[in-house]
Design an enzyme around this catalytic site. Structure first.
Site, PDB file in Angstrom:
ATOM      1  N   CYS A 118      43.093  29.437  81.428  1.00 54.47           N
ATOM      2  CA  CYS A 118      44.950  29.032  82.013  1.00 54.47           C
ATOM      3  C   CYS A 118      44.936  29.129  83.270  1.00 54.47           C
ATOM      4  O   CYS A 118      46.009  29.276  84.198  1.00 54.47           O
ATOM      5  CB  CYS A 118      45.767  29.701  81.683  1.00 54.47           C
ATOM      6  SG  CYS A 118      45.372  30.513  79.242  1.00 54.47           S
ATOM      7  N   HIS A 258      51.699  31.610  84.847  1.00 50.53           N
ATOM      8  CA  HIS A 258      51.533  31.086  83.609  1.00 50.53           C
ATOM      9  C   HIS A 258      52.559  31.797  82.773  1.00 50.53           C
ATOM     10  O   HIS A 258      53.304  32.706  82.274  1.00 50.53           O
ATOM     11  CB  HIS A 258      50.211  31.463  82.921  1.00 50.53           C
ATOM     12  CG  HIS A 258      49.951  31.833  82.125  1.00 50.53           C
ATOM     13  ND1 HIS A 258      49.531  29.848  81.389  1.00 50.53           N
ATOM     14  CD2 HIS A 258      49.161  32.080  81.258  1.00 50.53           C
ATOM     15  CE1 HIS A 258      49.046  30.235  80.199  1.00 50.53           C
ATOM     16  NE2 HIS A 258      48.378  30.935  80.528  1.00 50.53           N
ATOM     17  N   ASN A 288      52.030  28.046  75.129  1.00 53.16           N
ATOM     18  CA  ASN A 288      51.176  28.427  75.737  1.00 53.16           C
ATOM     19  C   ASN A 288      50.283  26.965  76.289  1.00 53.16           C
ATOM     20  O   ASN A 288      49.413  26.661  75.280  1.00 53.16           O
ATOM     21  CB  ASN A 288      50.234  30.096  75.821  1.00 53.16           C
ATOM     22  CG  ASN A 288      48.963  30.009  76.854  1.00 53.16           C
ATOM     23  OD1 ASN A 288      49.065  29.168  77.481  1.00 53.16           O
ATOM     24  ND2 ASN A 288      48.502  30.887  76.419  1.00 53.16           N
TER      25      ASN A 288
END
Ligand code: ACO
Length: 331
Positions: A118, A258, A288
């Site tokens: 990520c 994020h 996500n």
């Protein structure tokens, strides 16, 4: 290739691609023992996009890249470097970067994948900056593209509610009149790798030390521990970047973190004592998307947060590895 070192850089184009298929929390209620109330209250996610068979990581990355190139008003032939951040490439090799480069028609342009889960897209920006600052590149395309729906165990309610598919891209260009990335911080801690991982099922070679018990070929996550590590690592990294830049947090116009989980974002801004309303959020729409989160957020934050030239924007990410990265941009 330009030969003279230049100092500044600027985001000249952004692009995104989100699959049209929306999977809502109500849809998930039919797949696993969960509820919209549980998912939304624990994660802030209402829905996520799910790619069809033809919407591969390459294909989505190409769509986002083409939009970014158009906005930057350049052709693929003008690119000096293509970087792709992904944990879900269509193949181990050729890289997603080579596949995307071929689709764009960027023949001859160096292209490679960069894997920091990520944190991958912010890692990519930091790598790109080194080439732009030294004059080794004038235009760099960075793509974050993920098809996480193909590596999620759809029977595991602990993980399947969290992830989505999509892609985002930016063009970073040398520009003496623009400061671009003012400072950055990045790091990794491989010792905690098992907290969040995706095993390669093909990896059965001779090992000197037996690997940790083989996980299925789906995302495995220790949710509570990852939560704590994410908040602490992102807050620490953000503060180091600000210190390096000599900028106070109060001078930051917008934080783009994020997009894993609204509770992680809330805990981060609480820890930093940063106003929540100046923190960009789109996790409710997409879930996500790993390396695709930051470029999609960059694309949407400009108009939604009414960012103006000269605004300071703090990017901060955390992911499997463990990895973390932050960068302070001047918009
Ligand atoms: N629906 C209903 N119940 C669920 C679900 C679900 N989808 N998932 C788990 N539960 C249950 C658990 O089984 C558990 O039940 P039990 O008490 O009977 O055993 C109960 O809910 C509580 O589970 P917890 O794990 O304690 O829930 P928690 O409050 O920790 O929330 C979550 C779980 C959302 C995963 C949280 O730990 C988290 O956000 N972690 C961060 C994970 C993350 O975002 N990872 C993304 C990758 S990392 C990154 O991108 C930064």
């Amino acid at each position: 290739m330009p030969s003279q070192p230049k100092s500044g850089l600027q985001i000249t184009g952004t692009g995104i691609y989100l699959p049209s298929h929306v999977l809502t929390n109500q849809d998930l209620e039919k797949l696993v023992d969960t509820s919209d109330e549980w998912i939304f209250s624990r994660t802030g996610i209402r829905e996520r996009r799910i790619a069809s068979e033809t919407e591969t990581s390459t294909w989505m990355g190409v769509q986002a890249a083409q939009q970014a190139l158009t906005q930057a008003k350049i052709q693929a032939a003008d690119l000096d470097l293509i970087l792709v951040a992904t944990v879900t490439p269509d193949s181990f090799f050729p890289s997603a970067a080579c596949r995307i480069s071929a689709e764009l028609g960027a023949t001859g342009c160096p292209a490679f994948d960069l894997q920091a889960a990520c944190s991958g897209f912010v890692y990519g920006m930091i790598v790109a900056e080194q080439f732009l600052r030294t004059g080794a590149a004038r235009n760099v395309l960075i793509v974050g593209t993920e098809r996480l729906s193909s590596v999620v165990d759809w029977r595991d309610r602990n993980t399947c509610v969290l992830f989505g598919d999509g892609a985002g891209a930016i063009v970073l260009r040398q520009n003496e009149a623009s400061r671009g990335i003012l400072a950055f911080d990045w790091g990794a801690d491989g010792a905690s790798a098992d907290l969040l991982h995706l095993h390669n099922p093909q990896s059965r070679g001779l090992a000197t030390k037996p690997p940790a018990p083989l996980a299925p070929d789906c995302i495995v996550m220790a949710g509570k521990e990852i939560f704590k590590q994410a908040v602490n690592a992102m807050a620490d990294s953000a503060l180091r970047t600000l210190q390096k830049a000599g900028v106070n947090l109060s001078d930051v116009r917008c934080v783009i973190s994020h997009q894993a989980n609204i509770r992680i974002i809330d805990a981060l801004v609480d820890k930093l004592k940063f106003p929540r309303e100046r923190c960009f959020v789109n996790v409710h729409k997409y879930g996500n998307m790993s390396a695709a989160c930051i470029p999609v957020a960059l694309h949407e934050a400009g108009p939604e947060m009414k960012l103006q030239k000269g605004d300071k924007v703090l990017l901060v990410a955390f992911g499997g590895g463990l990895t973390w990265a932050s960068a302070l941009l001047e918009w």
